[in-house]
Scaffold this active site. Structure first.
Site, mmCIF file in Angstrom:
data_model
loop_
_atom_site.group_PDB
_atom_site.id
_atom_site.type_symbol
_atom_site.label_atom_id
_atom_site.label_comp_id
_atom_site.label_asym_id
_atom_site.label_seq_id
_atom_site.Cartn_x
_atom_site.Cartn_y
_atom_site.Cartn_z
ATOM 1 N N CYS A 146 24.656 -13.326 -28.481
ATOM 2 C CA CYS A 146 25.476 -13.654 -29.640
ATOM 3 C C CYS A 146 25.816 -15.147 -29.658
ATOM 4 O O CYS A 146 24.954 -15.981 -29.871
ATOM 5 C CB CYS A 146 26.730 -12.776 -29.663
ATOM 6 S SG CYS A 146 27.816 -12.987 -31.089
ATOM 7 N N ASP A 192 21.575 -5.509 -37.956
ATOM 8 C CA ASP A 192 22.343 -6.650 -37.457
ATOM 9 C C ASP A 192 22.810 -7.485 -38.636
ATOM 10 O O ASP A 192 22.013 -8.151 -39.300
ATOM 11 C CB ASP A 192 21.490 -7.489 -36.512
ATOM 12 C CG ASP A 192 22.306 -8.506 -35.734
ATOM 13 O OD1 ASP A 192 23.387 -8.906 -36.210
ATOM 14 O OD2 ASP A 192 21.861 -8.912 -34.644
ATOM 15 N N HIS A 224 24.294 -4.979 -33.972
ATOM 16 C CA HIS A 224 24.674 -6.200 -33.268
ATOM 17 C C HIS A 224 25.571 -5.868 -32.075
ATOM 18 O O HIS A 224 26.518 -5.093 -32.203
ATOM 19 C CB HIS A 224 25.421 -7.131 -34.229
ATOM 20 C CG HIS A 224 25.711 -8.484 -33.658
ATOM 21 N ND1 HIS A 224 24.849 -9.547 -33.775
ATOM 22 C CD2 HIS A 224 26.777 -8.943 -32.957
ATOM 23 C CE1 HIS A 224 25.359 -10.602 -33.185
ATOM 24 N NE2 HIS A 224 26.525 -10.262 -32.678
#
Length: 259
Positions: A146, A192, A224
């Site tokens: 991330c 995502d 995600h």
């Protein structure tokens, strides 16, 4: 900066959601360049002589991150994780996707502060790691989850590392893909919000256009955060998380043996 300028958008609500993983971390937190750094060492006789630089998601040096680094150590790498949040992760302010942030908390300001610190200090931290933990024979790779993805690309644009990987990235622009010089593995979720199908295809177009060395894996049915915050009590989510880490370790084994 407008979100439209990003291929992988800045951290949002999906970056806070997830599951805290159970397990006792085996490494220790040290200070490298005055930054908290988790150090996970391979078991005696298992070290391959290589180092992996780990850049965490917005949960910082959570137990999840420590266990992932322990997993890289189990694969033979010395894994070092940089806490560029310096004890101030986003999870400090919000523990679940359904919980509101505290009144007055400015998420954009939080992100800007820590992003500026990381952009400036990641190269310095990486150099300090090389000086302290490396030898002339040591080879380096890096992985980011991330928030950590841009710093993987930042280092892949230099000769600091020989290979890199990221999972469910955020904060990536086209220039991040334009600049890389070394092999990149992209570990992605089918669903995502930060790095959707269209954005993934644009990123791959850039990598193919410029004949970069890359590998893309997309896990169906997950979202995600699957690789660092997926629910291990759910068999398929656990499998996806473990397969992602295994692929990253194998990718590093391959390219560090050839560099």
């Amino acid at each position: 900066m407008a979100e439209s300028e990003y291929l992988a958008k800045p951290p949002g609500a999906c970056c806070v959601a997830g599951t805290i993983h159970e397990g006792t971390a085996r490494g220790q937190v040290d200070q490298v360049l005055h930054v908290p750094t988790y150090v996970a060492k391979p078991a005696k006789g298992k070290a391959n002589g290589h180092v992996v630089l780990y850049f965490p998601d917005v949960w910082g040096l959570s137990n999840n991150a420590l266990l992932l680094m322990d997993g890289l150590a189990d694969a033979g790498f010395l894994a070092l994780g940089m806490d560029y949040f310096c004890g101030d992760p986003l999870s400090k302010y919000r523990q679940s996707e359904n919980e509101p942030f505290p009144e007055g908390f400015d998420r954009a300001a939080w992100r800007a502060k820590h992003l500026a610190f990381a952009i400036e200090n990641v190269p310095k931290w990486a150099a300090a790691v090389r000086e302290r933990f490396g030898s002339p024979a040591t080879k380096y790779a890096c992985v980011g989850y991330c928030f950590g993805a841009p710093f993987v690309c930042q280092l892949l644009a230099t000769d600091t590392v020989s290979a890199g990987a990221f999972a469910h990235p955020s904060l990536l622009k086209e220039e991040h893909f334009n600049g890389i010089k070394h092999p990149l593995l992209l570990s992605c979720a089918e669903h995502d919000q930060a790095f959707n199908t269209e954005s993934r295809r644009k990123a791959i177009d850039i990598l193919q256009r410029d004949k970069k060395v890359y590998h893309l894996q997309v896990f169906a049915g997950v979202s995600h955060g699957f690789a660092s915050r997926g629910d291990p009590s759910h068999p398929y989510q656990r499998w996806c998380k473990e397969q992602s880490l295994r692929a990253i370790a194998d990718w590093f084994d391959l390219w560090l043996a050839q560099s």
